[in-house]
Design a protein around this motif. Structure first.
Motif, mmCIF file in Angstrom:
data_model
loop_
_atom_site.group_PDB
_atom_site.id
_atom_site.type_symbol
_atom_site.label_atom_id
_atom_site.label_comp_id
_atom_site.label_asym_id
_atom_site.label_seq_id
_atom_site.Cartn_x
_atom_site.Cartn_y
_atom_site.Cartn_z
ATOM 1 N N TYR A 195 12.324 10.805 -0.665
ATOM 2 C CA TYR A 195 12.616 9.550 -1.331
ATOM 3 C C TYR A 195 13.044 9.861 -2.761
ATOM 4 O O TYR A 195 12.364 10.602 -3.469
ATOM 5 C CB TYR A 195 11.371 8.654 -1.328
ATOM 6 N N ILE A 242 7.737 9.621 0.973
ATOM 7 C CA ILE A 242 7.044 8.484 1.572
ATOM 8 C C ILE A 242 6.147 9.080 2.648
ATOM 9 O O ILE A 242 6.591 9.900 3.451
ATOM 10 C CB ILE A 242 8.033 7.473 2.184
ATOM 11 N N PHE A 271 10.633 -0.892 4.189
ATOM 12 C CA PHE A 271 9.333 -0.235 4.087
ATOM 13 C C PHE A 271 8.312 -0.712 5.120
ATOM 14 O O PHE A 271 7.114 -0.564 4.907
ATOM 15 C CB PHE A 271 8.764 -0.320 2.661
ATOM 16 N N ASN A 279 1.434 2.057 2.816
ATOM 17 C CA ASN A 279 2.104 3.339 2.743
ATOM 18 C C ASN A 279 2.062 3.787 1.287
ATOM 19 O O ASN A 279 1.757 2.982 0.404
ATOM 20 C CB ASN A 279 3.557 3.199 3.215
ATOM 21 N N ILE A 336 4.128 6.295 -1.798
ATOM 22 C CA ILE A 336 5.214 7.156 -2.261
ATOM 23 C C ILE A 336 4.563 8.079 -3.279
ATOM 24 O O ILE A 336 3.844 7.621 -4.172
ATOM 25 C CB ILE A 336 6.339 6.333 -2.902
#
Length: 63
Positions: A25, A34, A42, A51, A53
């Motif tokens: 990402y 990610i 997403f 999730n 990052i």
């Protein structure tokens, strides 16, 4: 779909244990990952919600 903090916690744990999907990402010149596979909005492919990052360099930085 209702957000579940356990899914986000699971993503964090998997990233720390190097078991995440590690999807590259890029944002504003920064390279990150990610944790779990997701679509362009997403939404996670596994149907879970939550999730992260993250930067591997910062996650695994030795003090």
């Amino acid at each position: 779909m209702e957000f579940d903090f356990r899914d986000g916690k699971e993503s964090s744990r998997e990233a720390a244990e190097e078991k995440a999907d590690d999807i590259p990402y890029y944002f504003m010149g920064h390279h990150a990952f990610i944790a779990k596979k997701c679509d362009e909005r997403f939404h996670r492919e596994d149907g879970k919600c939550g999730n992260i990052i993250y930067s591997k360099e910062k996650l695994f930085k030795k003090c």
